[in-house]
Design a protein around this motif. Structure first.
Motif, PDB file in Angstrom:
ATOM      1  N   GLU A 219      27.921  53.950  42.305  1.00 25.84           N
ATOM      2  CA  GLU A 219      28.037  52.740  43.117  1.00 25.84           C
ATOM      3  C   GLU A 219      28.846  51.659  42.402  1.00 25.84           C
ATOM      4  O   GLU A 219      29.552  50.879  43.044  1.00 25.84           O
ATOM      5  N   LYS A 220      28.756  51.614  41.069  1.00 21.74           N
ATOM      6  CA  LYS A 220      29.527  50.624  40.310  1.00 21.74           C
ATOM      7  C   LYS A 220      31.027  50.899  40.377  1.00 21.74           C
ATOM      8  O   LYS A 220      31.826  50.015  40.071  1.00 21.74           O
ATOM      9  N   LYS A 247      31.002  27.933  27.671  1.00 14.30           N
ATOM     10  CA  LYS A 247      30.924  29.239  27.019  1.00 14.30           C
ATOM     11  C   LYS A 247      30.135  30.244  27.853  1.00 14.30           C
ATOM     12  O   LYS A 247      30.495  31.421  27.925  1.00 14.30           O
ATOM     13  N   GLN A 248      29.069  29.766  28.476  1.00 20.47           N
ATOM     14  CA  GLN A 248      28.303  30.653  29.353  1.00 20.47           C
ATOM     15  C   GLN A 248      29.143  31.053  30.559  1.00 20.47           C
ATOM     16  O   GLN A 248      29.103  32.212  30.999  1.00 20.47           O
ATOM     17  N   ALA A 249      29.925  30.126  31.085  1.00 19.29           N
ATOM     18  CA  ALA A 249      30.815  30.431  32.207  1.00 19.29           C
ATOM     19  C   ALA A 249      31.842  31.489  31.800  1.00 19.29           C
ATOM     20  O   ALA A 249      32.140  32.408  32.573  1.00 19.29           O
ATOM     21  N   ILE A 250      32.384  31.375  30.592  1.00 16.10           N
ATOM     22  CA  ILE A 250      33.351  32.364  30.104  1.00 16.10           C
ATOM     23  C   ILE A 250      32.728  33.750  30.075  1.00 16.10           C
ATOM     24  O   ILE A 250      33.338  34.737  30.505  1.00 16.10           O
ATOM     25  N   ARG A 251      31.511  33.851  29.579  1.00 12.40           N
ATOM     26  CA  ARG A 251      30.841  35.154  29.540  1.00 12.40           C
ATOM     27  C   ARG A 251      30.673  35.727  30.945  1.00 12.40           C
ATOM     28  O   ARG A 251      30.840  36.936  31.167  1.00 12.40           O
ATOM     29  N   LYS A 252      30.335  34.863  31.898  1.00  7.48           N
ATOM     30  CA  LYS A 252      30.139  35.332  33.269  1.00  7.48           C
ATOM     31  C   LYS A 252      31.457  35.780  33.901  1.00  7.48           C
ATOM     32  O   LYS A 252      31.512  36.803  34.593  1.00  7.48           O
ATOM     33  N   TYR A 253      32.532  35.026  33.689  1.00 13.53           N
ATOM     34  CA  TYR A 253      33.823  35.429  34.247  1.00 13.53           C
ATOM     35  C   TYR A 253      34.304  36.739  33.627  1.00 13.53           C
ATOM     36  O   TYR A 253      34.882  37.588  34.314  1.00 13.53           O
ATOM     37  N   LYS A 254      34.054  36.941  32.346  1.00 12.00           N
ATOM     38  CA  LYS A 254      34.423  38.206  31.712  1.00 12.00           C
ATOM     39  C   LYS A 254      33.643  39.368  32.326  1.00 12.00           C
ATOM     40  O   LYS A 254      34.186  40.462  32.523  1.00 12.00           O
ATOM     41  N   LYS A 255      32.382  39.134  32.620  1.00 13.55           N
ATOM     42  CA  LYS A 255      31.566  40.176  33.237  1.00 13.55           C
ATOM     43  C   LYS A 255      32.087  40.513  34.631  1.00 13.55           C
ATOM     44  O   LYS A 255      32.158  41.679  35.024  1.00 13.55           O
ATOM     45  N   ILE A 257      35.167  40.197  35.710  1.00 13.70           N
ATOM     46  CA  ILE A 257      36.427  40.924  35.541  1.00 13.70           C
ATOM     47  C   ILE A 257      36.162  42.374  35.178  1.00 13.70           C
ATOM     48  O   ILE A 257      36.794  43.301  35.704  1.00 13.70           O
ATOM     49  N   ASP A 258      35.207  42.597  34.292  1.00 17.26           N
ATOM     50  CA  ASP A 258      34.861  43.961  33.892  1.00 17.26           C
ATOM     51  C   ASP A 258      34.353  44.765  35.084  1.00 17.26           C
ATOM     52  O   ASP A 258      34.707  45.937  35.250  1.00 17.26           O
ATOM     53  N   GLU A 276      42.373  39.329  45.002  1.00 27.09           N
ATOM     54  CA  GLU A 276      42.024  37.924  45.233  1.00 27.09           C
ATOM     55  C   GLU A 276      40.861  37.505  44.340  1.00 27.09           C
ATOM     56  O   GLU A 276      40.868  36.417  43.751  1.00 27.09           O
ATOM     57  N   LEU A 277      39.849  38.375  44.242  1.00 37.85           N
ATOM     58  CA  LEU A 277      38.690  38.063  43.397  1.00 37.85           C
ATOM     59  C   LEU A 277      39.078  38.063  41.918  1.00 37.85           C
ATOM     60  O   LEU A 277      38.640  37.194  41.146  1.00 37.85           O
ATOM     61  N   LEU A 278      39.897  39.038  41.512  1.00 34.28           N
ATOM     62  CA  LEU A 278      40.352  39.086  40.124  1.00 34.28           C
ATOM     63  C   LEU A 278      41.176  37.850  39.777  1.00 34.28           C
ATOM     64  O   LEU A 278      41.029  37.284  38.686  1.00 34.28           O
ATOM     65  N   SER A 279      42.030  37.443  40.701  1.00 33.61           N
ATOM     66  CA  SER A 279      42.866  36.263  40.463  1.00 33.61           C
ATOM     67  C   SER A 279      41.999  35.032  40.270  1.00 33.61           C
ATOM     68  O   SER A 279      42.254  34.201  39.386  1.00 33.61           O
ATOM     69  N   LYS A 280      40.969  34.913  41.085  1.00 34.80           N
ATOM     70  CA  LYS A 280      40.060  33.769  40.973  1.00 34.80           C
ATOM     71  C   LYS A 280      39.334  33.782  39.635  1.00 34.80           C
ATOM     72  O   LYS A 280      39.228  32.753  38.956  1.00 34.80           O
ATOM     73  N   ALA A 281      38.838  34.966  39.235  1.00 40.05           N
ATOM     74  CA  ALA A 281      38.084  35.074  37.985  1.00 40.05           C
ATOM     75  C   ALA A 281      38.974  34.797  36.778  1.00 40.05           C
ATOM     76  O   ALA A 281      38.595  34.041  35.872  1.00 40.05           O
ATOM     77  N   TYR A 282      40.168  35.392  36.741  1.00 38.80           N
ATOM     78  CA  TYR A 282      41.075  35.181  35.611  1.00 38.80           C
ATOM     79  C   TYR A 282      41.555  33.726  35.533  1.00 38.80           C
ATOM     80  O   TYR A 282      41.663  33.152  34.445  1.00 38.80           O
ATOM     81  N   THR A 283      41.851  33.131  36.691  1.00 34.90           N
ATOM     82  CA  THR A 283      42.303  31.739  36.699  1.00 34.90           C
ATOM     83  C   THR A 283      41.213  30.817  36.179  1.00 34.90           C
ATOM     84  O   THR A 283      41.458  29.936  35.343  1.00 34.90           O
TER      85      THR A 283
END
Length: 447
Positions: A219-220, A247-255, A257-258, A276-283
């Motif tokens: 499913e992942k 810093k907590q936000a950075i960890r969440k955005y990295k998750k 993206i992964d 679109e979702l990846l662009s939002k997370a990376y930005t």
């Protein structure tokens, strides 16, 4: 001997370095370390209180009767208070009276939604005990939990689901909905009623964010299963940004993206939505890196954006400006300006970049004019040192620029003066080698 690369994130490395007989070693600076001990909620400092102090602050005046009013403190503490007295003032939350509630301070807004993430301060008491069996106040840090995940006793789940933000409430919970007949000896006796005084600091309606962890491996890899948890994780990351917990936000955005980069797409529609979702997370990751003054990391995030937006281009330009890459910064900012020509922030950034670039080029011109090989050495040294000092001071006094390229082609004797002036003024001289090309930079030291 192994080749030593001091900054692989900036300089890069070649495959032959990795497969060579001697190998390669990497050195990462402090900017790539993440402090796992930073506070979870930056708006709540680590202020420690004794449990008695907190109970006095959350005084129980709502339970006092005529006999209590002689109390010279003017408040009633849970210390020594019978649960029968509490029960007489409370309202039932369940038909069998096994969870009862008293509102000490009214909250605001909507009631906590199902599966929400809640942030609470609390004190837990058994009857006729001098000390609480559990408390968040002694550490000064609230606890964040997800409802309906089995993390807390059922009675407290029921109570929390009736609360509003900033509400302070007292819950009396029957053993059947607390720790039951077995308890948890020796700290929690069997068949004990329990009282919790709870302050609902905040809640976040992103209850599906943790469901990603419960997905099966297959499913992942499916976008349709991953997309809903990702949307909720984006909400959680945005909430961290709003609370200045970058810093907590950075960890969440990295998750996020992964999660997205590991899915298998079945058609172009899924690819479009994922990009679109990846662009939002990376930005947003780049924005976070810019906030904590890691512009190099911000640049790397911007380069990974599948579909750059005006926001992407603007923050990419800002990161390049902070790195002293004026030409590249101007390219990104001009792209942003073409999409939003009336955006004042973009216009201001372009003007700033122009001014910084002109200043840099002027100093570079003066350095070349006074370099040793262009005339009599003895008449050039002092003037070269003077210009180099101005160059260093330009970086020190510039709130935008964190690192600036040293002009190429200087002799070793001239570079020695660069190092001396940098050391005198508290700057670092760093060297980067990329694709065989060596570049030197002046860099501000971390404070």
């Amino acid at each position: 001997m192994a080749k030593h690369i001091t900054d692989p994130m900036m300089t890069g490395f070649r495959l032959e370095d990795l497969i060579s007989e001697n190998g390669v070693t990497f050195e990462l600076g402090d900017e790539f370390r993440e402090d796992d001990d930073d506070e979870e909620f930056s708006y709540s400092p680590y202020v420690q209180f004794s449990n008695e102090e907190m109970l006095n602050m959350l005084n129980m005046n709502g339970f006092e009767d005529e006999n209590d009013r002689d109390n010279e403190k003017g408040s009633v503490s849970l210390y020594g208070m019978s649960f029968a007295k509490l029960r007489a003032k409370m309202t039932n939350l369940t038909a069998d009276n096994k969870v009862m509630k008293f509102i000490k301070q009214k909250g605001v807004g909507e009631v906590v939604p199902a599966n929400a993430q809640v942030t609470i301060h609390y004190i837990g008491y058994f009857e006729d005990r001098d000390e609480p069996f559990d408390s968040t106040y002694s550490s000064g840090k609230p606890k964040t939990i997800r409802l309906n995940q089995g993390y807390i006793i059922p009675g407290l789940e029921i109570g929390l689901s009736t609360m509003q933000k900033h509400e302070i409430a007292v819950f009396l919970i029957h053993p059947d909905l607390a720790y039951k007949a077995q308890g948890c000896p020796p700290r929690i006796p069997p068949n004990e009623e329990v009282v919790f005084v709870v302050h609902l600091v905040d809640y976040l309606d992103d209850g599906s964010a943790d469901t990603y962890q419960n997905l099966k491996i297959e499913e992942k890899k499916s976008f349709k299963h991953v997309v809903e948890p990702v949307l909720h994780m984006l909400v959680a990351a945005k909430d961290c940004c709003a609370k200045f917990n970058t810093k907590q936000a950075i960890r969440k955005y990295k998750k996020i993206i992964d999660c997205l980069e590991n899915v298998q797409l079945i058609d172009s529609l899924e690819e479009k939505e994922m990009n679109e979702l990846l662009s939002k997370a990376y930005t947003n990751l780049a924005i976070c890196y810019n906030k904590i003054e890691l512009p190099r990391n911000a640049c790397m995030a911007c380069r990974r954006v599948p579909v750059p937006t005006v926001k992407t281009l603007y923050h990419f330009g800002k990161a390049l400006l902070n790195l002293g890459e004026y030409t590249e910064a101007m390219k990104e900012l001009q792209k942003a300006h073409a999409l939003q020509p009336h955006n004042e922030n973009i216009t201001q950034a372009i003007q700033t970049t122009n001014a910084k670039q002109r200043q840099y080029l002027e100093i570079e011109k003066r350095l070349w004019k006074n370099c040793f090989k262009s005339g009599e050495k003895q008449t050039k040294v002092n003037e070269f040192r003077k210009v180099m000092r101005e160059f260093c001071e330009t970086i020190i006094n510039d709130s935008y620029v964190k690192i600036l390229c040293i002009p190429e082609g200087l002799t070793e004797e001239e570079l020695q003066i660069v190092r001396e002036e940098a050391a005198t003024l508290g700057l670092n001289v760093v060297t980067s080698t990329r694709y065989g090309k060596k570049t030197m930079y002046l860099q501000k030291r971390k404070t």
